[in-house]
Design an enzyme around this catalytic site. Structure first.
Site, PDB file in Angstrom:
ATOM      1  N   HIS A 103      11.771  -1.388 -67.310  1.00  0.00           N
ATOM      2  CA  HIS A 103      11.954  -0.327 -66.317  1.00  0.00           C
ATOM      3  C   HIS A 103      11.314   0.985 -66.794  1.00  0.00           C
ATOM      4  O   HIS A 103      11.982   2.012 -66.936  1.00  0.00           O
ATOM      5  CB  HIS A 103      13.454  -0.121 -66.009  1.00  0.00           C
ATOM      6  CG  HIS A 103      13.691   0.552 -64.690  1.00  0.00           C
ATOM      7  ND1 HIS A 103      14.779   0.276 -63.892  1.00  0.00           N
ATOM      8  CD2 HIS A 103      12.995   1.510 -64.031  1.00  0.00           C
ATOM      9  CE1 HIS A 103      14.735   1.033 -62.804  1.00  0.00           C
ATOM     10  NE2 HIS A 103      13.652   1.782 -62.870  1.00  0.00           N
ATOM     11  N   ARG A 161      12.926  -2.563 -57.255  1.00  0.00           N
ATOM     12  CA  ARG A 161      14.266  -2.823 -57.778  1.00  0.00           C
ATOM     13  C   ARG A 161      14.447  -4.316 -58.004  1.00  0.00           C
ATOM     14  O   ARG A 161      13.892  -5.133 -57.257  1.00  0.00           O
ATOM     15  CB  ARG A 161      15.343  -2.338 -56.791  1.00  0.00           C
ATOM     16  CG  ARG A 161      15.520  -0.839 -56.759  1.00  0.00           C
ATOM     17  CD  ARG A 161      16.134  -0.294 -58.050  1.00  0.00           C
ATOM     18  NE  ARG A 161      16.321   1.144 -58.013  1.00  0.00           N
ATOM     19  CZ  ARG A 161      15.467   2.050 -58.506  1.00  0.00           C
ATOM     20  NH1 ARG A 161      14.362   1.656 -59.099  1.00  0.00           N
ATOM     21  NH2 ARG A 161      15.746   3.332 -58.436  1.00  0.00           N
TER      22      ARG A 161
HETATM   23  P1  NAP Z   1       9.518   6.321 -50.249  1.00  0.00           P
HETATM   24  O1  NAP Z   1       8.585   7.481 -50.291  1.00  0.00           O
HETATM   25  O2  NAP Z   1      10.866   6.509 -49.641  1.00  0.00           O
HETATM   26  O3  NAP Z   1       8.754   5.154 -49.457  1.00  0.00           O
HETATM   27  C1  NAP Z   1       9.381   3.980 -49.065  1.00  0.00           C
HETATM   28  C2  NAP Z   1       8.396   3.146 -48.235  1.00  0.00           C
HETATM   29  O4  NAP Z   1       9.024   1.894 -47.949  1.00  0.00           O
HETATM   30  C3  NAP Z   1       8.063   3.785 -46.879  1.00  0.00           C
HETATM   31  O5  NAP Z   1       6.700   3.609 -46.584  1.00  0.00           O
HETATM   32  C4  NAP Z   1       8.914   2.994 -45.891  1.00  0.00           C
HETATM   33  O6  NAP Z   1       8.381   2.880 -44.587  1.00  0.00           O
HETATM   34  C5  NAP Z   1       8.930   1.619 -46.547  1.00  0.00           C
HETATM   35  N1  NAP Z   1      10.075   0.834 -46.089  1.00  0.00           N
HETATM   36  C6  NAP Z   1      11.394   1.106 -46.221  1.00  0.00           C
HETATM   37  N2  NAP Z   1      12.138   0.157 -45.626  1.00  0.00           N
HETATM   38  C7  NAP Z   1      11.261  -0.741 -45.114  1.00  0.00           C
HETATM   39  C8  NAP Z   1      11.419  -1.947 -44.373  1.00  0.00           C
HETATM   40  N3  NAP Z   1      12.615  -2.414 -44.027  1.00  0.00           N
HETATM   41  N4  NAP Z   1      10.295  -2.594 -44.000  1.00  0.00           N
HETATM   42  C9  NAP Z   1       9.061  -2.118 -44.322  1.00  0.00           C
HETATM   43  N5  NAP Z   1       8.849  -0.986 -45.017  1.00  0.00           N
HETATM   44  C10 NAP Z   1       9.945  -0.303 -45.407  1.00  0.00           C
HETATM   45  O7  NAP Z   1       9.754   5.708 -51.684  1.00  0.00           O
HETATM   46  P2  NAP Z   1       8.872   5.913 -53.024  1.00  0.00           P
HETATM   47  O8  NAP Z   1       9.107   7.267 -53.580  1.00  0.00           O
HETATM   48  O9  NAP Z   1       7.470   5.490 -52.743  1.00  0.00           O
HETATM   49  O10 NAP Z   1       9.595   4.878 -54.019  1.00  0.00           O
HETATM   50  C11 NAP Z   1       9.729   3.520 -53.711  1.00  0.00           C
HETATM   51  C12 NAP Z   1      10.710   2.847 -54.654  1.00  0.00           C
HETATM   52  O11 NAP Z   1      10.124   2.661 -55.933  1.00  0.00           O
HETATM   53  C13 NAP Z   1      11.981   3.652 -54.969  1.00  0.00           C
HETATM   54  O12 NAP Z   1      12.948   3.517 -53.952  1.00  0.00           O
HETATM   55  C14 NAP Z   1      12.444   3.041 -56.274  1.00  0.00           C
HETATM   56  O13 NAP Z   1      13.333   1.977 -56.036  1.00  0.00           O
HETATM   57  C15 NAP Z   1      11.161   2.485 -56.893  1.00  0.00           C
HETATM   58  N6  NAP Z   1      10.805   3.197 -58.136  1.00  0.00           N
HETATM   59  C16 NAP Z   1      10.756   2.502 -59.296  1.00  0.00           C
HETATM   60  C17 NAP Z   1      10.391   3.135 -60.468  1.00  0.00           C
HETATM   61  C18 NAP Z   1      10.265   2.387 -61.756  1.00  0.00           C
HETATM   62  O14 NAP Z   1      10.207   3.012 -62.827  1.00  0.00           O
HETATM   63  N7  NAP Z   1      10.174   1.074 -61.744  1.00  0.00           N
HETATM   64  C19 NAP Z   1      10.078   4.509 -60.458  1.00  0.00           C
HETATM   65  C20 NAP Z   1      10.125   5.192 -59.251  1.00  0.00           C
HETATM   66  C21 NAP Z   1      10.481   4.522 -58.077  1.00  0.00           C
HETATM   67  P3  NAP Z   1       8.221   4.163 -43.619  1.00  0.00           P
HETATM   68  O15 NAP Z   1       7.214   5.055 -44.312  1.00  0.00           O
HETATM   69  O16 NAP Z   1       7.707   3.590 -42.358  1.00  0.00           O
HETATM   70  O17 NAP Z   1       9.570   4.797 -43.515  1.00  0.00           O
HETATM   71  C1  GLV Z   2      13.250   4.766 -61.096  1.00  0.00           C
HETATM   72  O1  GLV Z   2      13.550   3.630 -61.043  1.00  0.00           O
HETATM   73  C2  GLV Z   2      13.327   5.670 -59.977  1.00  0.00           C
HETATM   74  O2  GLV Z   2      13.893   5.315 -58.940  1.00  0.00           O
HETATM   75  O3  GLV Z   2      12.812   6.807 -60.119  1.00  0.00           O
END
Ligand code: NAP
Ligand code: GLV
Length: 309
Positions: free
Chosen positions: A272, A224
């Site tokens: 994005h 983000r």
């Molecule tokens: P997720 O499965 O919820 O994983 C989040 C990871 O971040 C987990 O490993 C978590 O640790 C870690 N985390 C959270 N808070 C933390 C902290 N304070 N310190 C250290 N580690 C921390 O999320 P995801 O599905 O992989 O997605 C991640 C992010 O990518 C989304 O929230 C979104 O903002 C972004 N995204 C962007 C796009 C784009 O098009 N650019 C698309 C999709 C997603 P734990 O495992 O220990 O809980």
């Molecule tokens: C995109 O930014 C998502 O959170 O899936």
């Protein structure tokens, strides 16, 4: 009872078509044509106007159109006692991992440098550094972080991951928590942010973080815009501490035309698009969750509202 699609600026009709392809009997409303507010039980949302979701007294679940839920949780008037869910989808995970692998390879094989040289009609070979001598640091080892990490190990990169809680993942050196953050940064020649946006992770890509990276490190932010302190990035590139950055997300989207990132020679900007939330791939889980909620069952991919992700 009805499902409300509330995704201003997005193609809601495409989602409606895909949801009804799975269940033709679904009563779907597209905001702002909501009909009677008391009939709405489920909201499928992306960047809804703050306060809007309080207007539906029988709302049971708010489903994010994407993996992130910061756009929902930042609403100060979010209704209480509703489930919040997010997308967990192999296609989304794959497209994010592809973007990351592409960016890392582009960087390591100097494609941007060659493009610049081509424009100046120069023919000059850049040294190739073995991938196995390049450390990649991934912040966030969730659905996407884990997958990207695995893909990168297939190219022989040394991959380090940092998360909130401890993890064991084959071929990845993991660390966790604030106490191990600095040692994680010290090793990361390429730093990739894949954290959810929460009060603890906002502004985490800041001067102190950059100062603790190796000289000439490269930053990729696909999480983000609010993770990044923009001025600190520009300064770190200016001083040579960082060699550049690739950014897919921004504090303000679309990125303003006059924003310094737009024309910066060492910053790659994409609008994005790192991850694709394709209706054909995601509609099934939305319909499943709507059905579950109607039957009084907890939906899949629930967000922990205390943690914020
Ligand atoms: P997720 O499965 O919820 O994983 C989040 C990871 O971040 C987990 O490993 C978590 O640790 C870690 N985390 C959270 N808070 C933390 C902290 N304070 N310190 C250290 N580690 C921390 O999320 P995801 O599905 O992989 O997605 C991640 C992010 O990518 C989304 O929230 C979104 O903002 C972004 N995204 C962007 C796009 C784009 O098009 N650019 C698309 C999709 C997603 P734990 O495992 O220990 O809980
Ligand atoms: C995109 O930014 C998502 O959170 O899936």
């Amino acid at each position: 009872m009805a499902l409300l699609i509330i995704t201003p600026g997005r193609n809601a009709l495409r989602w409606q078509r895909e949801l009804q392809r799975i269940d033709s009997k679904l009563d779907i409303r597209i905001w702002p044509d909501t009909g009677a507010p008391k009939e709405i039980e489920f909201a499928f949302a992306w960047n809804h106007p703050a306060g809007e979701l309080q207007k539906y007294p029988n709302l049971k679940c708010i489903a994010s159109l994407g993996a992130g839920v910061d756009h929902i949780l930042q609403d100060p008037d979010l209704p209480e006692n509703v489930f919040v869910t997010r997308v967990v989808d192999p296609l989304l995970t794959r497209s994010m991992s592809e973007y990351i692998v592409l960016t890392v390879l582009n960087r390591r094989r100097n494609f941007c440098v060659y493009r610049e040289k081509q424009q100046k009609k120069k023919w000059h070979l850049e040294p190739i550094v073995e991938f196995s001598r390049c450390n990649i640091g991934i912040m966030g080892l969730g659905e996407i972080g884990k997958s990207a990490a695995k893909r990168l190990t297939e190219f022989s990169f040394r991959v380090f991951g940092w998360s909130r809680t401890p993890k064991q993942i084959p071929k990845i050196t993991t660390c966790y928590g604030n106490h191990q953050f600095m040692q994680f940064l010290h090793r990361s020649h390429i730093l990739i942010c894949l954290l959810p946006l929460t009060p603890l992770t906002k502004d985490i890509l800041n001067q102190s973080t950059f100062d603790n990276l190796p000289e000439g490190a490269y930053v990729i932010n696909v999480a983000r815009g609010e993770h990044l302190v923009e001025h600190d990035l520009l300064q770190a590139i200016e001083t040579g501490k960082l060699s550049g950055a690739c950014l897919d997300v921004f504090r303000q989207e679309p990125l303003p035309k006059k924003h310094p990132f737009r024309r910066h020679p060492k910053i790659i900007v994409t609008p994005h698009i790192a991850g694709i939330t394709a209706p054909e791939s995601v509609a099934g889980q939305v319909v499943e969750n709507y059905t579950r909620v109607q039957m009084g069952e907890p939906p899949l991919h629930r967000v922990n509202l205390q943690r914020g992700y």
